[in-house]
Write an enzyme that holds these catalytic residues in place. Structure first.
Site, mmCIF file in Angstrom:
data_model
loop_
_atom_site.group_PDB
_atom_site.id
_atom_site.type_symbol
_atom_site.label_atom_id
_atom_site.label_comp_id
_atom_site.label_asym_id
_atom_site.label_seq_id
_atom_site.Cartn_x
_atom_site.Cartn_y
_atom_site.Cartn_z
ATOM 1 N N PRO A 30 0.833 -1.204 0.000
ATOM 2 C CA PRO A 30 0.000 0.000 0.000
ATOM 3 C C PRO A 30 0.866 1.253 0.000
ATOM 4 O O PRO A 30 1.842 1.340 0.744
ATOM 5 C CB PRO A 30 -0.770 -0.118 1.320
ATOM 6 C CG PRO A 30 0.050 -1.035 2.172
ATOM 7 C CD PRO A 30 0.720 -1.980 1.235
ATOM 8 N N CYS A 32 0.094 5.451 -0.012
ATOM 9 C CA CYS A 32 -0.815 6.601 -0.056
ATOM 10 C C CYS A 32 -0.490 7.479 -1.240
ATOM 11 O O CYS A 32 0.683 7.783 -1.484
ATOM 12 C CB CYS A 32 -0.644 7.450 1.199
ATOM 13 S SG CYS A 32 -1.358 6.719 2.653
ATOM 14 N N ALA A 66 -3.352 2.909 2.258
ATOM 15 C CA ALA A 66 -4.010 3.007 3.561
ATOM 16 C C ALA A 66 -5.355 3.697 3.362
ATOM 17 O O ALA A 66 -5.415 4.862 2.979
ATOM 18 C CB ALA A 66 -3.139 3.808 4.525
ATOM 19 N N GLN A 108 -5.553 -1.936 2.012
ATOM 20 C CA GLN A 108 -5.082 -1.813 3.394
ATOM 21 C C GLN A 108 -6.092 -0.970 4.169
ATOM 22 O O GLN A 108 -6.317 0.194 3.835
ATOM 23 C CB GLN A 108 -3.713 -1.145 3.442
ATOM 24 C CG GLN A 108 -3.159 -1.085 4.860
ATOM 25 C CD GLN A 108 -1.839 -0.338 4.946
ATOM 26 O OE1 GLN A 108 -1.730 0.789 4.463
ATOM 27 N NE2 GLN A 108 -0.848 -0.958 5.553
ATOM 28 N N TYR A 195 0.652 4.018 13.538
ATOM 29 C CA TYR A 195 -0.763 4.413 13.442
ATOM 30 C C TYR A 195 -1.563 3.748 14.574
ATOM 31 O O TYR A 195 -0.993 3.100 15.443
ATOM 32 C CB TYR A 195 -1.306 4.102 12.036
ATOM 33 C CG TYR A 195 -0.619 4.965 10.996
ATOM 34 C CD1 TYR A 195 -0.718 6.367 11.057
ATOM 35 C CD2 TYR A 195 0.172 4.417 9.994
ATOM 36 C CE1 TYR A 195 -0.062 7.182 10.133
ATOM 37 C CE2 TYR A 195 0.832 5.228 9.075
ATOM 38 C CZ TYR A 195 0.711 6.609 9.149
ATOM 39 O OH TYR A 195 1.359 7.421 8.251
ATOM 40 N N ARG A 243 -0.366 -6.034 8.264
ATOM 41 C CA ARG A 243 0.993 -5.472 8.166
ATOM 42 C C ARG A 243 1.412 -5.028 9.556
ATOM 43 O O ARG A 243 0.715 -4.270 10.219
ATOM 44 C CB ARG A 243 1.015 -4.288 7.206
ATOM 45 C CG ARG A 243 2.384 -3.683 7.095
ATOM 46 C CD ARG A 243 2.482 -2.616 6.046
ATOM 47 N NE ARG A 243 3.414 -3.038 5.003
ATOM 48 C CZ ARG A 243 3.958 -2.207 4.119
ATOM 49 N NH1 ARG A 243 3.624 -0.932 4.093
ATOM 50 N NH2 ARG A 243 4.813 -2.647 3.218
ATOM 51 N N GLY A 337 7.845 -1.441 -3.324
ATOM 52 C CA GLY A 337 7.112 -0.180 -3.285
ATOM 53 C C GLY A 337 7.702 0.881 -4.191
ATOM 54 O O GLY A 337 7.292 1.056 -5.340
ATOM 55 N N ARG A 338 8.693 1.621 -3.676
ATOM 56 C CA ARG A 338 9.210 2.769 -4.429
ATOM 57 C C ARG A 338 9.787 2.374 -5.774
ATOM 58 O O ARG A 338 9.672 3.136 -6.749
ATOM 59 C CB ARG A 338 10.253 3.513 -3.577
ATOM 60 C CG ARG A 338 9.622 4.296 -2.441
ATOM 61 C CD ARG A 338 10.633 4.693 -1.410
ATOM 62 N NE ARG A 338 11.230 3.524 -0.767
ATOM 63 C CZ ARG A 338 12.233 3.561 0.081
ATOM 64 N NH1 ARG A 338 12.775 4.719 0.398
ATOM 65 N NH2 ARG A 338 12.695 2.451 0.628
HETATM 66 C C1 FNR Z 1 4.373 4.296 1.661
HETATM 67 N N1 FNR Z 1 4.265 3.282 2.615
HETATM 68 C C2 FNR Z 1 3.042 2.969 3.136
HETATM 69 N N2 FNR Z 1 2.912 1.924 4.005
HETATM 70 C C3 FNR Z 1 1.713 1.540 4.440
HETATM 71 O O1 FNR Z 1 1.622 0.585 5.215
HETATM 72 N N3 FNR Z 1 0.584 2.196 4.020
HETATM 73 C C4 FNR Z 1 0.637 3.238 3.159
HETATM 74 O O2 FNR Z 1 -0.399 3.767 2.739
HETATM 75 C C5 FNR Z 1 1.903 3.692 2.757
HETATM 76 N N4 FNR Z 1 2.042 4.791 1.964
HETATM 77 C C6 FNR Z 1 3.237 5.061 1.343
HETATM 78 C C7 FNR Z 1 3.318 6.047 0.356
HETATM 79 C C8 FNR Z 1 4.509 6.254 -0.341
HETATM 80 C C9 FNR Z 1 4.562 7.283 -1.416
HETATM 81 C C10 FNR Z 1 5.642 5.475 -0.028
HETATM 82 C C11 FNR Z 1 6.947 5.645 -0.774
HETATM 83 C C12 FNR Z 1 5.577 4.535 0.974
HETATM 84 C C13 FNR Z 1 5.406 2.373 2.857
HETATM 85 C C14 FNR Z 1 5.522 1.347 1.714
HETATM 86 O O3 FNR Z 1 4.385 0.508 1.671
HETATM 87 C C15 FNR Z 1 6.777 0.483 1.875
HETATM 88 O O4 FNR Z 1 6.671 -0.266 3.054
HETATM 89 C C16 FNR Z 1 8.045 1.312 1.921
HETATM 90 O O5 FNR Z 1 8.071 2.255 0.864
HETATM 91 C C17 FNR Z 1 9.296 0.439 1.882
HETATM 92 O O6 FNR Z 1 9.308 -0.357 0.726
HETATM 93 P P1 FNR Z 1 10.167 0.080 -0.579
HETATM 94 O O7 FNR Z 1 9.598 1.371 -1.082
HETATM 95 O O8 FNR Z 1 11.588 0.273 -0.122
HETATM 96 O O9 FNR Z 1 10.004 -1.040 -1.547
#
Ligand code: FNR
Length: 369
Positions: A30, A32, A66, A108, A195, A243, A337-338
């Site tokens: 997930p 945002c 989320a 999520q 959270y 999570r 994610g990223r």
């Molecule tokens: C997130 N992350 C995140 N985690 C989560 O549990 N709910 C969410 O809504 C979000 N929102 C969110 C937005 C953005 C723009 C980013 C970059 C990250 C965290 C994400 O799910 C992930 O756990 C982390 O980014 C680490 O993984 P990566 O990016 O290194 O693959």
């Protein structure tokens, strides 16, 4: 070339013995988008295009950001929600679209607690000096938590009464029912990142003296009540996920031993998908670097029965790295994610690199990989 394990199918079991079949083990976590326009929690065409492109990209499970179970649980007023039927209707075409491209649709479910009522984390807002809490006078709202804590650099939140806790459990249940009606195949309960649920779990933030604070059993009660109540209404053929922040990375905080214990208890209550993130209370103090949270997934995987689907997340950016995580048995799958924001076709490129079958849309058959 030997068969890729990362691109082998897997089933996340559900209560009735069936389950959710995934075409591979690469999950979109997930993220945002802070892209709700009318402050109403209703997803937009951006969500369709963004999540749809991830289904095109070959992800097997696309988990929407989320999504707040109650309006006051939004991180910002740009967050998506599932607290009313208008939102359900808007999610429907999105889940249908994701499925029509061979991916499963997850969402999520979240409540930000003390971390609600902020501007949302967009570059343009930060550059305009708009970050952190929005006061009630400026259009924000009162925030609620397990117990007041100075650990968040935000406006103070109010401790929830027992009645508010009971009402809140019902919000989670209603949101889960709406997620089902909206066509989601899986829900992931957001118990991470500082959270609301994490605010109950962690001794750093939960200083309550009633049956929801103090001992491990008391601090985990709110989450167990949520899972039990959702489990009673969530369809028996759809898996339930969570999570965690596996670690606060703070001495005397919530730690991996607590997470492993709780994962086992939630498994008994029917949870089968476990994603292991970390931190979220106070400044980040943990390790960094490639796969920095993989050991948390490994610890949970080792403790759970084999049919649990445990995913690792965090700086997993490379196909070989991801393949190694699943081949070596550290996790059953990975969340990317990223790297997916930079390249929504990440899974298809990884499949190409690992000699596995890609799952791009037929329209892209002439793509160069
Ligand atoms: C997130 N992350 C995140 N985690 C989560 O549990 N709910 C969410 O809504 C979000 N929102 C969110 C937005 C953005 C723009 C980013 C970059 C990250 C965290 C994400 O799910 C992930 O756990 C982390 O980014 C680490 O993984 P990566 O990016 O290194 O693959």
């Amino acid at each position: 070339m030997p068969q890729s394990k990362l691109f082998s199918p897997v089933t996340i079991p559900a209560k009735n013995g069936t389950g959710l079949q995934l075409r591979n083990r690469v999950v979109l976590p997930p993220m945002c988008q802070y892209s709700i326009i009318e402050r109403n929690g209703v997803p937009t065409t951006w969500h369709l295009a963004h999540l749809g492109s991830m289904a095109h990209g070959g992800f097997s499970l696309v988990i929407a950001e989320a999504t707040a179970v109650a309006a006051e649980g939004r991180i910002s007023d740009r967050d998506a929600g599932l607290w009313n039927d208008e939102q359900v209707e808007a999610w429907k075409p999105i889940t249908e679209y994701i499925r029509s491209h061979g991916a499963a649709a997850g969402v999520q479910l979240a409540h930000a607690g003390a971390k609600a009522s902020t501007y949302g984390w967009l570059k343009e807002l930060e550059e305009a000096g708009l970050s952190g809490s929005i006061s009630v006078e400026d259009g924000g709202w009162e925030t609620f938590t397990s117990a007041p804590s100075g650990l968040f650099d935000l406006k103070p939140a109010t401790a929830m009464s027992r009645e508010q806790i009971a009402e809140s459990v019902q919000d989670w249940v209603a949101a889960a029912q709406r997620a089902d009606a909206a066509g989601f195949d899986l829900i992931q309960i957001h118990a991470a990142h500082g959270y609301l649920i994490h605010q109950f779990l962690s001794p750093l933030t939960n200083q309550r003296t009633d049956e929801y604070g103090g001992s491990y059993e008391n601090r985990t009660r709110y989450l167990r009540e949520i899972i039990q109540a959702i489990s009673a209404v969530w369809p028996a053929d759809k898996p339930l996920g969570i999570r965690f922040s596996g670690e606060d990375w703070v001495e005397d905080g919530w730690g991996i031993a607590d997470t492993v214990k709780l994962a086992g208890e939630l498994y008994e209550l029917g949870v089968r998908a476990f994603d292991l993130s970390s931190a979220g209370i106070g400044p980040f103090r943990g390790p960094t670097g490639p796969g920095y949270q993989v050991p948390l997934a490994q610890a949970v995987k080792q403790a759970l029965p084999d049919d649990a689907f445990v995913t690792a997340v965090g700086s997993i950016t490379d196909a070989i790295q991801a393949e190694h995580i699943v081949v070596s048995g550290q996790a059953d799958g990975v969340s990317v994610g990223r790297a997916a924001l930079g390249n929504p076709q990440w899974p298809n490129h990884a499949a190409q690199q690992l000699g596995a079958e890609k799952s791009h849309p037929p329209q892209y058959w002439r793509g160069r990989w």
